[in-house]
Design a protein around this motif. Structure first.
Motif, mmCIF file in Angstrom:
data_model
loop_
_atom_site.group_PDB
_atom_site.id
_atom_site.type_symbol
_atom_site.label_atom_id
_atom_site.label_comp_id
_atom_site.label_asym_id
_atom_site.label_seq_id
_atom_site.Cartn_x
_atom_site.Cartn_y
_atom_site.Cartn_z
ATOM 1 N N LYS A 111 0.824 -1.202 0.000
ATOM 2 C CA LYS A 111 0.000 0.000 0.000
ATOM 3 C C LYS A 111 0.863 1.259 0.000
ATOM 4 C CE LYS A 111 -4.401 -1.454 0.612
ATOM 5 N NZ LYS A 111 -5.606 -0.919 -0.049
ATOM 6 N N VAL A 112 1.956 1.243 0.773
ATOM 7 C CA VAL A 112 2.870 2.389 0.834
ATOM 8 C C VAL A 112 3.469 2.660 -0.538
ATOM 9 C CG1 VAL A 112 5.098 3.188 1.740
ATOM 10 C CG2 VAL A 112 3.413 2.186 3.287
ATOM 11 N N HIS A 168 0.748 4.033 -2.810
ATOM 12 C CA HIS A 168 0.425 5.392 -2.348
ATOM 13 C C HIS A 168 1.500 6.380 -2.805
ATOM 14 C CE1 HIS A 168 -0.008 8.671 0.676
ATOM 15 N NE2 HIS A 168 -1.296 8.422 0.496
ATOM 16 N N ARG A 202 1.161 7.062 -6.579
ATOM 17 C CA ARG A 202 0.024 7.945 -6.847
ATOM 18 C C ARG A 202 0.339 9.390 -6.469
ATOM 19 N NH1 ARG A 202 -5.013 4.232 -4.618
ATOM 20 N NH2 ARG A 202 -5.250 2.930 -6.485
ATOM 21 N N GLN A 203 0.998 9.566 -5.331
ATOM 22 C CA GLN A 203 1.349 10.914 -4.888
ATOM 23 C C GLN A 203 2.355 11.567 -5.829
ATOM 24 O OE1 GLN A 203 -1.292 11.586 -2.599
ATOM 25 N NE2 GLN A 203 0.319 12.924 -1.861
ATOM 26 N N ARG A 243 -4.353 11.920 -0.110
ATOM 27 C CA ARG A 243 -4.931 10.581 0.008
ATOM 28 C C ARG A 243 -4.387 9.921 1.272
ATOM 29 N NH1 ARG A 243 -3.336 10.525 -5.498
ATOM 30 N NH2 ARG A 243 -5.095 10.445 -6.963
ATOM 31 N N LEU A 285 -3.454 6.945 3.770
ATOM 32 C CA LEU A 285 -3.090 5.545 3.574
ATOM 33 C C LEU A 285 -4.068 4.678 4.356
ATOM 34 C CD1 LEU A 285 -0.915 3.702 2.297
ATOM 35 C CD2 LEU A 285 0.344 3.878 4.444
ATOM 36 N N ARG A 286 -4.733 3.769 3.661
ATOM 37 C CA ARG A 286 -5.747 2.929 4.306
ATOM 38 C C ARG A 286 -5.478 1.447 4.067
ATOM 39 N NH1 ARG A 286 -10.537 5.827 5.475
ATOM 40 N NH2 ARG A 286 -10.581 7.932 4.558
ATOM 41 N N ASP A 329 0.903 7.522 10.466
ATOM 42 C CA ASP A 329 2.246 7.689 9.910
ATOM 43 C C ASP A 329 3.297 6.945 10.710
ATOM 44 O OD1 ASP A 329 1.213 9.246 7.920
ATOM 45 O OD2 ASP A 329 1.844 11.163 8.775
ATOM 46 N N ARG A 335 3.330 3.337 9.672
ATOM 47 C CA ARG A 335 3.981 3.220 8.368
ATOM 48 C C ARG A 335 5.494 3.293 8.515
ATOM 49 N NH1 ARG A 335 3.645 8.467 5.152
ATOM 50 N NH2 ARG A 335 5.159 8.877 6.783
#
Length: 205
Positions: A109-110, A113, A116-117, A125, A127-128, A136, A139
């Motif tokens: 996911k990281v 993410h 995308r960023q 967005r 992080l889910r 954070d 993460r």
């Protein structure tokens, strides 16, 4: 999760992101190993390939350590996958070794993410995972944990290889002992003990 399921929450399992991820890992890995064993002619028959691959994939991911076949004689792609599964391990809260499935999901996911960023830096967005926003600090702790695992593995493989072991044995010996699996590949394969290793290699492992 099982308790909630038995108490009547029939969607408790399917709603849990880690459980879905774990099942996906087991199913995809089993299908890949089955196809690899069957198409390469390593085993006789599709049923035998499915049985052996399913048992070994589950044994490795749950870090149980049992063997019903000498997977050291299996095709290289399957061996690479099994070593990778050693690092994935079991579910959070279990006694299984490895990084744990939830951490692997979080790392994926990281990465998504971050990509995308990079393409849309103005968008915010969170992080889910499974609909829950990941803090954070969680993460960052997961990323540090990954760096430690990689760092320890690289240093350990280097030291173990200095004792005269080949690359495959060195990598799998470190992977299997670091993640509490049991059998590895090469000189520490499914039918080989660790007794032949140099004392330094044993100590490092």
């Amino acid at each position: 999760l099982y308790y909630r399921w038995l108490r009547g929450a029939r969607d408790a399992l399917i709603k849990d992101a880690e459980w879905r991820g774990y099942m996906a890992v087991l199913i995809v890995a089993t299908l890949f190993v089955t196809a690899n064993l069957w198409l390469s002619g390593t085993v006789d028959g599709l049923a035998t390939a499915l049985r052996q691959s399913a048992f070994q994939v589950v044994s490795v991911t749950t870090t149980t350590g049992f063997c019903t076949a000498d997977f050291d004689a299996w095709p290289v792609p399957t061996q690479i996958l099994l070593v990778g599964l050693m690092y994935v391990g079991g579910a959070a809260g279990s006694t299984a070794g490895g990084m744990k499935v939830i951490r692997v999901l979080l790392l994926g996911k990281v990465a998504i993410h971050a990509i995308r960023q990079a393409f849309a830096p103005a968008n915010v967005r969170p992080l889910r995972i499974g609909g829950t926003v990941v803090d954070d600090s969680v993460r960052d702790d997961t990323l540090v944990y990954l760096l430690l695992i990689v760092g320890v593995s690289l240093v350990a493989v280097f030291i173990v290889s200095l004792t005269g072991l080949d690359f495959v044995t060195s990598v799998s010996a470190v992977a299997t002992t670091l993640n509490n699996i049991g059998p590895g590949l090469g000189a520490v394969g499914a039918v080989e003990p660790f007794t032949a290793l140099h004392p330094v290699a044993k100590w490092v492992c």
